[in-house]
Design a protein around this motif. Structure first.
Motif, PDB file in Angstrom:
ATOM      1  N   THR A 165       3.322   7.398  -0.634  1.00  0.00           N
ATOM      2  CA  THR A 165       3.660   8.426  -1.744  1.00  0.00           C
ATOM      3  C   THR A 165       2.306   9.306  -2.156  1.00  0.00           C
ATOM      4  O   THR A 165       2.279  10.478  -2.731  1.00  0.00           O
ATOM      5  N   SER A 166       1.212   8.873  -1.498  1.00  0.00           N
ATOM      6  CA  SER A 166       0.042   9.592  -1.729  1.00  0.00           C
ATOM      7  C   SER A 166      -0.939   9.760  -0.657  1.00  0.00           C
ATOM      8  O   SER A 166      -1.317   8.647  -0.082  1.00  0.00           O
ATOM      9  N   VAL A 167      -1.150  11.066  -0.153  1.00  0.00           N
ATOM     10  CA  VAL A 167      -2.152  11.315   0.983  1.00  0.00           C
ATOM     11  C   VAL A 167      -3.237  12.178   0.585  1.00  0.00           C
ATOM     12  O   VAL A 167      -3.032  13.256   0.144  1.00  0.00           O
ATOM     13  N   ASN A 168      -4.574  11.573   0.787  1.00  0.00           N
ATOM     14  CA  ASN A 168      -5.565  12.327   0.302  1.00  0.00           C
ATOM     15  C   ASN A 168      -6.379  12.691   1.643  1.00  0.00           C
ATOM     16  O   ASN A 168      -6.327  12.020   2.716  1.00  0.00           O
ATOM     17  N   VAL A 218      -4.502  13.589  13.057  1.00  0.00           N
ATOM     18  CA  VAL A 218      -4.368  13.897  11.621  1.00  0.00           C
ATOM     19  C   VAL A 218      -2.936  14.095  11.515  1.00  0.00           C
ATOM     20  O   VAL A 218      -2.352  13.516  10.442  1.00  0.00           O
ATOM     21  N   LYS A 219      -2.177  15.211  11.951  1.00  0.00           N
ATOM     22  CA  LYS A 219      -0.819  15.458  11.720  1.00  0.00           C
ATOM     23  C   LYS A 219       0.016  14.226  11.843  1.00  0.00           C
ATOM     24  O   LYS A 219       0.902  14.208  10.855  1.00  0.00           O
ATOM     25  N   HIS A 220      -0.173  13.817  13.228  1.00  0.00           N
ATOM     26  CA  HIS A 220       0.722  12.293  13.171  1.00  0.00           C
ATOM     27  C   HIS A 220       0.454  11.331  12.232  1.00  0.00           C
ATOM     28  O   HIS A 220       1.655  10.805  11.647  1.00  0.00           O
ATOM     29  N   LEU A 221      -0.600  11.026  11.740  1.00  0.00           N
ATOM     30  CA  LEU A 221      -0.881  10.102  10.708  1.00  0.00           C
ATOM     31  C   LEU A 221      -0.333  10.593   9.428  1.00  0.00           C
ATOM     32  O   LEU A 221       0.355   9.741   8.718  1.00  0.00           O
ATOM     33  N   THR A 222      -0.516  11.633   9.108  1.00  0.00           N
ATOM     34  CA  THR A 222       0.195  12.251   7.931  1.00  0.00           C
ATOM     35  C   THR A 222       1.479  12.259   7.828  1.00  0.00           C
ATOM     36  O   THR A 222       2.183  11.715   6.890  1.00  0.00           O
ATOM     37  N   LEU A 223       2.096  12.546   8.855  1.00  0.00           N
ATOM     38  CA  LEU A 223       3.605  12.539   8.781  1.00  0.00           C
ATOM     39  C   LEU A 223       4.224  11.213   9.068  1.00  0.00           C
ATOM     40  O   LEU A 223       5.194  10.980   8.304  1.00  0.00           O
ATOM     41  N   LYS A 224       3.540  10.445   9.797  1.00  0.00           N
ATOM     42  CA  LYS A 224       4.237   9.018   9.950  1.00  0.00           C
ATOM     43  C   LYS A 224       3.912   8.139   8.601  1.00  0.00           C
ATOM     44  O   LYS A 224       5.023   7.411   8.124  1.00  0.00           O
ATOM     45  N   ALA A 225       2.799   8.552   7.788  1.00  0.00           N
ATOM     46  CA  ALA A 225       2.682   7.875   6.681  1.00  0.00           C
ATOM     47  C   ALA A 225       3.899   8.128   5.422  1.00  0.00           C
ATOM     48  O   ALA A 225       4.444   7.375   4.933  1.00  0.00           O
ATOM     49  N   ARG A 226       4.010   9.304   5.638  1.00  0.00           N
ATOM     50  CA  ARG A 226       5.178   9.972   4.609  1.00  0.00           C
ATOM     51  C   ARG A 226       6.414   9.455   5.124  1.00  0.00           C
ATOM     52  O   ARG A 226       7.484   8.808   4.284  1.00  0.00           O
ATOM     53  N   GLU A 227       6.593   9.413   6.254  1.00  0.00           N
ATOM     54  CA  GLU A 227       8.095   8.933   6.818  1.00  0.00           C
ATOM     55  C   GLU A 227       8.175   7.462   6.426  1.00  0.00           C
ATOM     56  O   GLU A 227       9.372   6.970   6.120  1.00  0.00           O
ATOM     57  N   ILE A 228       7.065   6.550   6.454  1.00  0.00           N
ATOM     58  CA  ILE A 228       7.189   5.109   5.961  1.00  0.00           C
ATOM     59  C   ILE A 228       7.661   5.112   4.922  1.00  0.00           C
ATOM     60  O   ILE A 228       8.197   4.054   4.216  1.00  0.00           O
ATOM     61  N   GLY A 229       6.746   5.932   3.911  1.00  0.00           N
ATOM     62  CA  GLY A 229       7.074   5.767   2.543  1.00  0.00           C
ATOM     63  C   GLY A 229       5.943   5.795   1.411  1.00  0.00           C
ATOM     64  O   GLY A 229       5.858   5.584   0.413  1.00  0.00           O
ATOM     65  N   PHE A 256       0.841  -1.302  -0.042  1.00  0.00           N
ATOM     66  CA  PHE A 256       0.106   0.127   0.095  1.00  0.00           C
ATOM     67  C   PHE A 256       0.942   1.509   0.022  1.00  0.00           C
ATOM     68  O   PHE A 256       1.738   1.501   0.768  1.00  0.00           O
ATOM     69  N   ARG A 257       0.492   2.093  -0.907  1.00  0.00           N
ATOM     70  CA  ARG A 257       1.439   3.457  -0.926  1.00  0.00           C
ATOM     71  C   ARG A 257       0.409   4.866  -0.947  1.00  0.00           C
ATOM     72  O   ARG A 257       0.827   5.825  -0.920  1.00  0.00           O
ATOM     73  N   ARG A 258      -1.062   4.483  -0.948  1.00  0.00           N
ATOM     74  CA  ARG A 258      -1.973   5.524  -0.792  1.00  0.00           C
ATOM     75  C   ARG A 258      -2.584   5.323   0.400  1.00  0.00           C
ATOM     76  O   ARG A 258      -3.361   4.262   0.828  1.00  0.00           O
ATOM     77  N   ILE A 259      -3.014   6.677   0.991  1.00  0.00           N
ATOM     78  CA  ILE A 259      -3.849   6.599   2.167  1.00  0.00           C
ATOM     79  C   ILE A 259      -4.759   7.772   1.958  1.00  0.00           C
ATOM     80  O   ILE A 259      -4.362   8.929   1.491  1.00  0.00           O
ATOM     81  N   SER A 260      -6.122   7.629   2.495  1.00  0.00           N
ATOM     82  CA  SER A 260      -6.899   8.596   2.324  1.00  0.00           C
ATOM     83  C   SER A 260      -7.661   8.863   3.815  1.00  0.00           C
ATOM     84  O   SER A 260      -8.147   7.933   4.398  1.00  0.00           O
ATOM     85  N   ILE A 261      -7.365   9.977   4.199  1.00  0.00           N
ATOM     86  CA  ILE A 261      -7.781  10.231   5.623  1.00  0.00           C
ATOM     87  C   ILE A 261      -8.853  10.954   5.881  1.00  0.00           C
ATOM     88  O   ILE A 261      -9.293  11.944   5.101  1.00  0.00           O
ATOM     89  N   GLY A 262      -9.858  10.464   6.647  1.00  0.00           N
ATOM     90  CA  GLY A 262     -11.228  11.124   6.718  1.00  0.00           C
ATOM     91  C   GLY A 262     -11.252  12.185   7.801  1.00  0.00           C
ATOM     92  O   GLY A 262     -11.032  12.077   9.099  1.00  0.00           O
ATOM     93  N   VAL A 263     -10.971  13.415   6.910  1.00  0.00           N
ATOM     94  CA  VAL A 263     -10.537  14.820   8.053  1.00  0.00           C
ATOM     95  C   VAL A 263     -11.983  15.277   8.360  1.00  0.00           C
ATOM     96  O   VAL A 263     -12.359  15.710   9.542  1.00  0.00           O
TER      97      VAL A 263
END
Length: 454
Positions: A205-208, A192-203, A165-172
């Motif tokens: 490539t797409s955050v919605n 939300v901030k932690h989830l976003t930054l952690k996802a990018r740190e792990i790798g 998995f490389r895409r995550i869609s976050i329900g804000v």
């Protein structure tokens, strides 16, 4: 936006994730054998070249978000996880049997809900490995999932990343605590901030981010604060949805009344506030409700004419065959649709009987396919044309006639063989597509079936 146009065109209308829309599907769904034939036809034509898409509906949530229009099951009993996963994998096995000796080429997987991260990471691993066991993963496959900031853990992120998995869609939805309280949404900006930054740190490539306007107690100033925080975190793409108030379908929405919702003027002010903030920050309008940074693949697909729309929303790829697994999931063979049983118990019963759990469906006619192409083109490219006999039918001529008033209002530009949506007309794209909805015009509903278009 012109207020007169807003009041004129703010009528109930579909979101057009399909044509025909679900309320106008045939009363008798395709039988098991007929559906398998439609699936196999699409599979044989497209699997080796483009692969297939999988959507898995995971309906469970620990609490009810009262704005939600999705098919959900509320429970805190996590023992339901394994039973449900086993049922989904049995359903998938029925499709594998239909495919015969050819292995499916998986181009896309999307986990939706409900709350996919209701399931613990180990159970999600069991699910994904089960889906991939007798399949081939496309070298450019895209796997994504929907994440609730309140319960998505670092372990969820790491496990799903390791599964591809490389895409995550976050329900804000909104960051304002007053709005979140009335819609029973328990999450914070910090989550939300932690989830976003952690996802990018792990790798990833797409955050919605999903943001909703028109929610109860929402104000334009609240939306400005929300968008300022969104822009700071800079997701790659944003789904900026109009709240769909359909309490006759979703009784949970009766937790508040119409008096608590912003009126048409205030709702449009909320939308304009959010839209303007996104555009100033560099986000581009790529289709109904959707914005993306120029670096995002959705924007590139829209610019290159590759943008597609299906039951999962906008996507930068197109597979002819989309298989929906799980309760209420919808499948699309391009020439036919089916939707699974909505109630989990009914879904289990059909699976136990060794049947694909079809509750309803529709086999598309030639006219359906032509109108579908035009509506899809309008939704993804803001224009459509017909120069070939195969792209034209009598219903297209009737559709253009219905656009005369919209042309007068400068929402569309009409040419002998084409329709183009103007910048002024983009907020009314659902209304423009409705002109091509022959079944809607032939069978005008006596009761309201859809949310407001604007």
């Amino acid at each position: 936006m012109d207020k007169d146009l807003l009041f004129k065109y703010n009528t109930p209308g579909p979101r057009y994730t399909s044509y025909p829309t679900v309320p106008y599907w045939q009363k008798t769904p395709p039988q098991q054998q007929k559906w398998k034939e439609l699936v196999m036809k699409a599979f044989q034509v497209s699997n080796q070249k483009e692969g297939i898409s999988l959507y898995v509906h995971l309906p469970f949530c620990e609490s009810l978000c009262t704005y939600c229009g999705c098919n959900t099951r509320i429970t805190i009993n996590h023992a339901v996880e394994t039973t449900y996963i086993h049922a989904v994998l049995r359903e998938w096995q029925m499709y594998l049997t239909t495919f015969g000796e050819s292995k499916p080429l998986i181009r896309e997987i999307h986990l939706g809900g409900g709350t996919p991260t209701f399931f613990n990471p180990e159970n999600l691993k069991t699910l994904i490995l089960g889906l991939l066991k007798d399949s081939i993963v496309h070298p450019e496959a895209q796997f994504g999932f929907e994440a609730h900031p309140g319960n998505t853990t670092d372990e969820h992120l790491q496990t799903l990343y390791e599964l591809g998995f490389r895409r995550i869609s976050i329900g804000v939805q909104d960051f304002n605590p007053i709005v979140l309280a009335i819609i029973n949404r328990h999450q914070t900006y910090e989550q939300v901030k932690h989830l976003t930054l952690k996802a990018r740190e792990i790798g990833y490539t797409s955050v919605n981010y999903d943001i909703v306007y028109g929610l109860p107690f929402q104000k334009a100033c609240y939306m400005m604060e929300t968008m300022q925080r969104v822009i700071q975190l800079k997701p790659d793409r944003i789904a900026f949805y109009s709240y769909a108030h359909v309490p006759w379908i979703k009784p949970g929405q009766r937790n508040f009344t119409e008096k608590d919702l912003p009126d048409a003027d205030k709702k449009m002010a909320i939308y304009e506030t959010g839209r303007n903030a996104l555009e100033v920050a560099g986000y581009q309008d790529i289709g109904m409700d959707h914005f993306a940074l120029p670096s995002d693949s959705l924007y590139k697909a829209q610019q290159e004419g590759r943008l597609h729309r299906n039951f999962m929303g906008y996507t930068d790829m197109h597979t002819q065959l989309l298989i929906g697994l799980g309760a209420s999931a919808i499948s699309d063979s391009w020439t036919g649709y089916v939707q699974n049983e909505k109630k989990v118990e009914d879904y289990y019963q059909r699976i136990a009987a060794g049947m694909i759990p079809i509750a309803r469906g529709h086999e598309l006619t030639r006219e359906d396919l032509i109108l579908r192409r035009h509506i899809l083109s309008l939704m993804t490219q803001f224009e459509t044309s017909w120069v070939k006999t195969s792209e034209y039918c009598e219903e297209v001529f009737q559709s253009v006639e219905r656009l005369d008033e919209m042309e007068f209002d400068e929402l569309v530009e009409l040419q002998p063989f084409s329709v183009k949506v103007t910048e002024k007309g983009r907020p009314f794209i659902r209304n423009i597509c409705m002109a091509f909805d022959a079944l809607l015009w032939e069978n005008k509903p006596e009761a309201q079936l859809f949310s407001q278009t604007v």
